[in-house]
Design a protein around this motif. Structure first.
Motif, PDB file in Angstrom:
ATOM      1  N   TYR A 124       0.853  -1.187   0.000  1.00 16.90           N
ATOM      2  CA  TYR A 124       0.000   0.000   0.000  1.00 16.90           C
ATOM      3  C   TYR A 124       0.889   1.237   0.000  1.00 16.90           C
ATOM      4  CZ  TYR A 124       1.195   0.568   4.924  1.00 16.90           C
ATOM      5  OH  TYR A 124       1.893   0.753   6.094  1.00 16.90           O
ATOM      6  N   GLU A 125       0.267   2.370  -0.304  1.00 17.66           N
ATOM      7  CA  GLU A 125       0.949   3.652  -0.305  1.00 17.66           C
ATOM      8  C   GLU A 125       0.051   4.677   0.386  1.00 17.66           C
ATOM      9  OE1 GLU A 125       3.060   5.717  -3.935  1.00 17.66           O
ATOM     10  OE2 GLU A 125       0.918   6.219  -3.924  1.00 17.66           O
ATOM     11  N   LEU A 126       0.631   5.433   1.296  1.00 16.49           N
ATOM     12  CA  LEU A 126      -0.089   6.510   1.991  1.00 16.49           C
ATOM     13  C   LEU A 126       0.520   7.849   1.609  1.00 16.49           C
ATOM     14  CD1 LEU A 126      -0.652   5.502   5.752  1.00 16.49           C
ATOM     15  CD2 LEU A 126      -2.401   6.090   4.091  1.00 16.49           C
ATOM     16  N   LYS A 127      -0.315   8.763   1.122  1.00 17.65           N
ATOM     17  CA  LYS A 127       0.105  10.130   0.862  1.00 17.65           C
ATOM     18  C   LYS A 127      -0.700  11.041   1.782  1.00 17.65           C
ATOM     19  CE  LYS A 127       1.262   9.322  -4.017  1.00 17.65           C
ATOM     20  NZ  LYS A 127       0.939   9.694  -5.428  1.00 17.65           N
ATOM     21  N   ILE A 128      -0.009  11.724   2.681  1.00 19.41           N
ATOM     22  CA  ILE A 128      -0.673  12.549   3.690  1.00 19.41           C
ATOM     23  C   ILE A 128      -0.302  14.009   3.449  1.00 19.41           C
ATOM     24  CG2 ILE A 128      -1.051  12.922   6.157  1.00 19.41           C
ATOM     25  CD1 ILE A 128       0.168  10.078   6.588  1.00 19.41           C
ATOM     26  N   THR A 129      -1.313  14.837   3.183  1.00 19.49           N
ATOM     27  CA  THR A 129      -1.130  16.268   3.016  1.00 19.49           C
ATOM     28  C   THR A 129      -1.977  16.990   4.068  1.00 19.49           C
ATOM     29  OG1 THR A 129      -2.971  16.593   1.482  1.00 19.49           O
ATOM     30  CG2 THR A 129      -0.852  15.888   0.538  1.00 19.49           C
ATOM     31  N   GLN A 130      -1.992  18.319   4.031  1.00 20.26           N
ATOM     32  CA  GLN A 130      -2.797  19.069   4.979  1.00 20.26           C
ATOM     33  C   GLN A 130      -4.289  18.838   4.772  1.00 20.26           C
ATOM     34  OE1 GLN A 130      -1.815  23.212   5.107  1.00 20.26           O
ATOM     35  NE2 GLN A 130       0.237  22.872   5.923  1.00 20.26           N
ATOM     36  N   ASP A 131      -4.673  18.486   3.540  1.00 18.69           N
ATOM     37  CA  ASP A 131      -6.096  18.365   3.211  1.00 18.69           C
ATOM     38  C   ASP A 131      -6.607  16.933   3.106  1.00 18.69           C
ATOM     39  OD1 ASP A 131      -6.353  21.180   2.946  1.00 18.69           O
ATOM     40  OD2 ASP A 131      -5.417  21.027   0.966  1.00 18.69           O
ATOM     41  N   SER A 132      -5.699  15.981   2.915  1.00 17.83           N
ATOM     42  CA  SER A 132      -6.185  14.622   2.644  1.00 17.83           C
ATOM     43  C   SER A 132      -5.162  13.573   3.045  1.00 17.83           C
ATOM     44  CB  SER A 132      -6.518  14.461   1.157  1.00 17.83           C
ATOM     45  OG  SER A 132      -5.340  14.599   0.366  1.00 17.83           O
ATOM     46  N   ILE A 133      -5.693  12.402   3.308  1.00 18.27           N
ATOM     47  CA  ILE A 133      -4.888  11.179   3.420  1.00 18.27           C
ATOM     48  C   ILE A 133      -5.374  10.265   2.317  1.00 18.27           C
ATOM     49  CG2 ILE A 133      -4.302   9.168   4.816  1.00 18.27           C
ATOM     50  CD1 ILE A 133      -4.816  10.832   7.309  1.00 18.27           C
ATOM     51  N   ILE A 134      -4.499   9.943   1.392  1.00 19.78           N
ATOM     52  CA  ILE A 134      -4.871   9.071   0.277  1.00 19.78           C
ATOM     53  C   ILE A 134      -4.158   7.736   0.455  1.00 19.78           C
ATOM     54  CG2 ILE A 134      -4.832   8.735  -2.216  1.00 19.78           C
ATOM     55  CD1 ILE A 134      -4.929  11.775  -2.502  1.00 19.78           C
ATOM     56  N   LEU A 135      -4.950   6.680   0.596  1.00 26.99           N
ATOM     57  CA  LEU A 135      -4.435   5.321   0.744  1.00 26.99           C
ATOM     58  C   LEU A 135      -4.671   4.579  -0.562  1.00 26.99           C
ATOM     59  CD1 LEU A 135      -3.464   2.756   2.220  1.00 26.99           C
ATOM     60  CD2 LEU A 135      -5.754   2.554   3.209  1.00 26.99           C
ATOM     61  N   ASN A 136      -3.591   4.212  -1.233  1.00 23.70           N
ATOM     62  CA  ASN A 136      -3.662   3.452  -2.475  1.00 23.70           C
ATOM     63  C   ASN A 136      -3.235   2.015  -2.243  1.00 23.70           C
ATOM     64  OD1 ASN A 136      -4.399   5.458  -4.529  1.00 23.70           O
ATOM     65  ND2 ASN A 136      -2.429   6.417  -4.031  1.00 23.70           N
ATOM     66  N   SER A 137      -4.003   1.087  -2.777  1.00 23.80           N
ATOM     67  CA  SER A 137      -3.619  -0.327  -2.740  1.00 23.80           C
ATOM     68  C   SER A 137      -4.308  -1.044  -3.886  1.00 23.80           C
ATOM     69  CB  SER A 137      -4.011  -0.976  -1.416  1.00 23.80           C
ATOM     70  OG  SER A 137      -5.416  -0.933  -1.263  1.00 23.80           O
ATOM     71  N   LYS A 138      -3.724  -2.145  -4.309  1.00 22.31           N
ATOM     72  CA  LYS A 138      -4.335  -2.931  -5.381  1.00 22.31           C
ATOM     73  C   LYS A 138      -5.496  -3.769  -4.868  1.00 22.31           C
ATOM     74  CE  LYS A 138      -0.538  -3.539  -8.673  1.00 22.31           C
ATOM     75  NZ  LYS A 138       0.321  -4.531  -9.368  1.00 22.31           N
ATOM     76  N   THR A 139      -5.405  -4.188  -3.636  1.00 22.18           N
ATOM     77  CA  THR A 139      -6.370  -5.136  -3.089  1.00 22.18           C
ATOM     78  C   THR A 139      -6.954  -4.617  -1.786  1.00 22.18           C
ATOM     79  OG1 THR A 139      -4.771  -6.322  -1.719  1.00 22.18           O
ATOM     80  CG2 THR A 139      -4.978  -7.036  -4.025  1.00 22.18           C
ATOM     81  N   ALA A 140      -8.073  -5.212  -1.395  1.00 18.73           N
ATOM     82  CA  ALA A 140      -8.675  -4.878  -0.110  1.00 18.73           C
ATOM     83  C   ALA A 140      -7.745  -5.267   1.036  1.00 18.73           C
ATOM     84  CB  ALA A 140     -10.026  -5.562   0.031  1.00 18.73           C
ATOM     85  N   ALA A 141      -7.017  -6.357   0.883  1.00 21.93           N
ATOM     86  CA  ALA A 141      -6.065  -6.760   1.921  1.00 21.93           C
ATOM     87  C   ALA A 141      -5.008  -5.684   2.126  1.00 21.93           C
ATOM     88  CB  ALA A 141      -5.409  -8.088   1.556  1.00 21.93           C
TER      89      ALA A 141
END
Length: 527
Positions: A124-141
């Protein structure tokens, strides 16, 4: 800001307890949401297991009542994970975070990504900014592993410091993460002492928080049979009524077991059932005497010695019994594995043992499962799809598995057994393989045992000869099981005891919130 700068200058001291208190004052006059965030450092968060890579951008994301969780409209799995996260945030902060509420000011976005850099199913990848936390992953796991990281970077604020409009400040930056091993497990022995469905669920909750993906349940042994088999009802009518020390025993109905499997699956944990055989079979043979192969009259067994029992490996009726057991349990267990035990069968003749394991492997495969066995099974004529679980410190068994190109689960007793005492002060546990202090449990390298490509993963077994309730179980499991999560997930280059023990000390608020009766090792400066 002088005090804050002093805090940041100390390499391993967490800022997550200080920044929220500063922002509570700031937030009271920040209705326009323009917040001057104090400097943060995502890389100094107390994350366990430690991620693959962390880049800090030194600002903050404001988690508060104006935050919403967003999930893909076309994925119920991802939406369920969003609600799971909202529930856990509420339990920690009392914030009622809405899911898929578009009018929110800030967002936690859980996205299904096609990013080719996310190579493993759990990455997974987490991108955290002042406005958002974006969690990217290929799968639900992968998304589920990622939200555990989000949970761990939410600051701990005590109830007596909360004000009317609190803000929990999450440090900004980017986390890229993936596990080094695909199998990360603990084993719970419910045969020597029985543990309730609720006890198992609690254990699953804590394992999932630290990114375990497997729970191996040891369901049968000399002292008791713990799962209902409808075609052989005496297994629970007779075989489930005893346990170590003469207590009353117990068992899971098939409905109970299904409940455990579903609860684990919702946390992306696979249940691996084990029926130990041909040894460790007194409870089964006492229930159905035709199974017995040691030639002795049987009775309930409440001790802890091993190696005296065996199935009659040359009777076809024994394999008819085993077929029924594997069939019924496999139908309740959607995971790919079935564990046949196979250890310490001291009264089974070598040729009989090999014949037995060979036949049972075919039965396991018949029901679409991959066989796991303790490392002794590698001496039989099994194929390379079966898995050896190394425990015995017998390096010949490890070499045999390697020579057959079998995948191996590493559980060396003197490093990974949760039932061994921490030290001479431990109330519970055994010492037959020595003591395992918290640092010894962490400071070993799975990669030193054999080639990494042959390691399926690691497992920390918890045998229950000396514990009979959930508090005693927790005493042996924690905090050592937390360290094993890092050994299974984190690459060797990112593991360091001095850094880890500080991160471990800062797990205290979570352990206390979960009411975990952990062993307060003096090696750790508990916060």
């Amino acid at each position: 800001m002088k005090n804050l700068n002093m805090i940041n200058s100390k390499k391993y001291i967490s800022i997550k307890y200080i920044i929220p208190l500063l922002l509570l004052v700031i937030s009271a006059s920040c209705s326009d949401r323009k917040i001057n965030f104090p400097k943060t450092d995502l890389s100094q968060e107390n994350l366990i297991p430690k991620p693959l890579n962390i880049v800090s951008t030194n600002s903050g994301f404001a988690l508060d009542e104006f935050t919403s969780i967003q999930t893909p409209a076309d994925s119920q799995e991802f939406t369920d994970i969003g609600f799971f996260l909202a529930d856990k945030i509420n339990a920690q902060t009392n914030l009622n975070i809405r899911v898929n509420e578009e009018s929110a000011k800030t967002f936690i976005c859980i996205k299904q990504s096609k990013n080719k850099e996310l190579k493993s199913p759990e990455s997974y990848e987490l991108k955290i900014t002042q406005d958002s936390i974006i969690l990217n992953s290929k799968t639900a796991a992968g998304a589920f592993r990622g939200i555990q990281t989000i949970r761990q970077i939410i600051p701990q604020i005590s109830n007596d410091t909360l004000v009317k409009n609190p803000i929990w400040v999450i440090p900004t930056g980017k986390i890229t993460d993936a596990p080094q091993f695909t199998y990360r497990s603990s084993m719970l022995d419910v045969a020597r002492h029985f543990f309730s469905v609720d006890d198992v669920k609690k254990y699953i909750d804590v394992l999932s928080y630290y990114k375990y993906n497997t729970l191996h349940l040891h369901l049968s042994d000399d002292q008791g049979w713990r799962i209902e088999i409808k075609s052989w009802p005496k297994l629970t009518k007779i075989g489930a009524k005893s346990e170590v020390g003469g207590e009353s025993g117990g068992f899971y109905t098939q409905e109970d077991f299904t409940e455990i499997v579903k609860y684990a699956a919702a946390r992306y944990i696979t249940i691996v059932p084990e029926i130990d055989m041909p040894g460790h079979t007194n409870a089964a043979s006492f229930s159905y005497p035709f199974l017995n192969g040691n030639g002795k009259n049987l009775e309930y067994y409440e001790g802890i010695e091993v190696g005296f029992s065996t199935f009659d490996t040359r009777k076809d009726s024994v394999y008819n019994f085993i077929d029924d057991v594997i069939r019924e349990i496999s139908s309740l267990t959607p995971g790919p594995y079935f564990h046949i035990g196979g250890d310490e069968s001291h009264v089974t003749k070598k040729n009989d043992y090999i014949y037995f394991v060979n036949r049972v492997e075919k039965i396991v495969q018949k029901y679409g499962k991959q066989m796991i066995g303790w490392d002794e099974v590698g001496n039989a004529d099994i194929d390379t799809t079966s898995i050896s679980q190394y425990w015995s410190r017998n390096k010949k068994n490890l070499a045999t598995a390697f020579s057959k190109n079998m995948k191996v689960i590493l559980s060396p007793a003197n490093k990974a057994y949760l039932d061994l005492k921490y030290d001479t002060l431990s109330k519970f546990g055994l010492t037959w393989a020595g003591y395992i202090p918290v640092d010894t449990g962490y400071n070993w390298s799975p990669e030193s045992y054999l080639a990494k490509e042959n390691i399926l993963g690691i497992e920390a077994p918890l045998w229950t000869e000396t514990v009979s309730n959930i508090e005693e179980l927790e005493y042996l499991a924690f905090p050592r099981a937390i360290g094993y999560s890092e050994l299974g997930w984190t690459i060797k280059e990112n593991r360091n005891w001095e850094n880890y023990k500080v991160r471990l000390a800062n797990q205290k608020p979570y352990l206390d919130r979960m009411n975990i009766k952990y062993y307060p090792s003096k090696l750790i400066d508990w916060k």
